[in-house]
Design a protein around this motif. Structure first.
Motif, PDB file in Angstrom:
ATOM      1  N   UNK A 239       1.129  -0.775   0.192  1.00  0.00           N
ATOM      2  CA  UNK A 239       0.161   0.243   0.009  1.00  0.00           C
ATOM      3  C   UNK A 239       1.106   1.106   0.132  1.00  0.00           C
ATOM      4  N   UNK A 240       2.032   1.273   0.393  1.00  0.00           N
ATOM      5  CA  UNK A 240       3.367   1.924  -0.370  1.00  0.00           C
ATOM      6  C   UNK A 240       2.603   2.897   1.060  1.00  0.00           C
ATOM      7  N   UNK A 241       2.620   2.900   2.703  1.00  0.00           N
ATOM      8  CA  UNK A 241       1.959   3.367   3.229  1.00  0.00           C
ATOM      9  C   UNK A 241       1.046   4.048   3.527  1.00  0.00           C
ATOM     10  N   UNK A 242      -0.172   3.961   2.742  1.00  0.00           N
ATOM     11  CA  UNK A 242      -1.330   4.525   2.370  1.00  0.00           C
ATOM     12  C   UNK A 242      -2.678   3.842   3.064  1.00  0.00           C
ATOM     13  N   UNK A 243      -2.518   2.400   3.781  1.00  0.00           N
ATOM     14  CA  UNK A 243      -3.510   1.676   4.322  1.00  0.00           C
ATOM     15  C   UNK A 243      -2.381   0.712   5.451  1.00  0.00           C
ATOM     16  N   UNK A 256      -8.074   1.495   7.292  1.00  0.00           N
ATOM     17  CA  UNK A 256      -8.043   2.312   6.608  1.00  0.00           C
ATOM     18  C   UNK A 256      -7.672   3.338   6.101  1.00  0.00           C
ATOM     19  N   UNK A 257      -7.831   4.599   5.601  1.00  0.00           N
ATOM     20  CA  UNK A 257      -6.988   4.895   4.479  1.00  0.00           C
ATOM     21  C   UNK A 257      -6.112   5.686   4.848  1.00  0.00           C
ATOM     22  N   UNK A 258      -4.817   6.762   5.219  1.00  0.00           N
ATOM     23  CA  UNK A 258      -4.000   6.619   6.102  1.00  0.00           C
ATOM     24  C   UNK A 258      -3.526   8.373   5.532  1.00  0.00           C
ATOM     25  N   UNK A 259      -3.812   8.881   6.416  1.00  0.00           N
ATOM     26  CA  UNK A 259      -3.865  10.667   6.461  1.00  0.00           C
ATOM     27  C   UNK A 259      -4.621  11.521   6.065  1.00  0.00           C
ATOM     28  N   UNK A 260      -6.085  10.246   5.904  1.00  0.00           N
ATOM     29  CA  UNK A 260      -6.985  10.958   5.076  1.00  0.00           C
ATOM     30  C   UNK A 260      -8.404  10.666   6.153  1.00  0.00           C
ATOM     31  N   UNK A 288      -9.732   2.223  -5.396  1.00  0.00           N
ATOM     32  CA  UNK A 288      -8.398   2.894  -5.975  1.00  0.00           C
ATOM     33  C   UNK A 288      -7.731   3.833  -5.054  1.00  0.00           C
ATOM     34  N   UNK A 289      -7.706   2.647  -3.925  1.00  0.00           N
ATOM     35  CA  UNK A 289      -6.711   3.119  -2.849  1.00  0.00           C
ATOM     36  C   UNK A 289      -5.450   2.854  -2.750  1.00  0.00           C
ATOM     37  N   UNK A 290      -5.126   1.562  -3.881  1.00  0.00           N
ATOM     38  CA  UNK A 290      -4.095   0.770  -3.816  1.00  0.00           C
ATOM     39  C   UNK A 290      -4.101   0.628  -5.251  1.00  0.00           C
TER      40      UNK A 290
END
Length: 320
Positions: A239-243, A256-260, A288-290
């Motif tokens: 997830x490139x640290x997005x999830x 969870x969607x990080x930062x959002x 489209x989270x990843x």
């Protein structure tokens, strides 16, 4: 809330997972999903977002809060690996067992204090998938001078503090929370899907220092959450640290969607693990989270295990 009331009149909008052997449908699973923000607003849904069920092990990042906020990590010279393990449902590898042992050793706690069971065909409680959570519970109790023997009881100060934090995040009185015993012996909570999504919205927003530390530990040490080849670990790694992702038994998956500050919760009615993973991948593709390549890799690792067996998912998230 009655389970029958949960699902009535929402079947047509639920997500269906079709398991095919060749071209013939062999099994059908039905699922519900909710996406919420930290203000409690339902942003998208599928089926019945107010479906009521137990959050099971998806509660673990919140059960780790006292371990972090009490100063236990600093007191016993523990690192983020032990924090990640406390949030996880690991596969019981030697690395997982050693990390749980380190947590207890640094805290000067005997392994015999662990109240999680010894898994079938295993030798130690350290190999139980909840040993990280239980070890963190014990270390926190040691730091706070709370009784170690009763740490799983609902009236214990540790559990009361966990309930308090959850009720605070959900903006409901703690006495309204319904807790029952999970398979490992710890309390878990009966929540609506939307409430689970709200919890993960708060966790992923990371505007509170303790949440930022927990999610950083989960993201930086994903294999301690589950293990190589397991859904939560493999999703976080791609997830490139997005999830952030944490599943629970009986068809529970929270993301969870990080930062959002946006949380996604999923419940498969019949409790199927393969179905919850299929639904999660299906919805992540829609959201489209990843990246598409990450989705395909995840699909291949998690779902494409048996030749001749195909999994199709029908249904989409809708705006309320």
């Amino acid at each position: 809330m009655n389970l029958q009331n949960n699902i009535s009149n929402h079947d047509k909008n639920s997500i269906k997972v079709l398991v095919k052997r060749g071209s013939s449908v062999e099994s059908i699973h039905r699922a519900h999903a909710s996406i919420c923000d930290t203000k409690g607003r339902t942003l998208m849904k599928a089926g019945f977002p107010e479906y009521e069920t137990f959050i099971r092990s998806a509660l673990k990042p919140f059960q780790a809060l006292p371990f972090l906020t009490s100063g236990t990590l600093e007191k016993y010279n523990l690192d983020n690996k032990t924090l990640a393990l406390a949030c996880g449902s690991h596969c019981g590898s030697s690395v997982h067992a050693r990390t749980a042992f380190k947590l207890l050793w640094n805290s000067d706690i005997d392994i015999k204090e662990l109240k999680c069971p010894i898994p079938q065909n295993r030798e130690s409680r350290l190999q139980h998938n909840c040993s990280g959570k239980h070890s963190a519970f014990l270390a926190t109790c040691k730091k706070m001078n709370w009784d170690l023997d009763s740490y799983l009881m609902g009236h214990h100060p540790l559990q009361i503090e966990i309930f308090r934090r959850v009720s605070e995040l959900l903006k409901i009185p703690a006495e309204e929370l319904i807790a029952e015993r999970d398979d490992c012996g710890a309390p878990t909570l009966l929540l609506r899907l939307s409430q689970m999504a709200i919890l993960y919205a708060h966790l992923s927003r990371s505007d509170q220092p303790e949440f930022e530390k927990i999610t950083r530990a989960m993201i930086n040490h994903p294999d301690l959450l589950a293990g190589e080849g397991y859904f939560d670990s493999e999703l976080i790694k791609r997830s490139h640290k997005q999830i952030i992702s944490k599943g629970g038994s009986e068809g529970i998956q929270c993301i969870g969607l990080m930062g959002e500050g946006i949380g996604l919760s999923i419940k498969v009615e019949d409790g199927s693990k393969r179905a919850k993973h299929a639904v999660a991948i299906h919805l992540l593709r829609q959201l489209e989270w990843i990246t598409p390549s990450a989705i395909e890799e995840l699909d291949e690792i998690i779902l494409q295990k048996n030749p001749g067996i195909y999994i199709e998912v029908e249904g989409k998230l809708q705006v309320p």
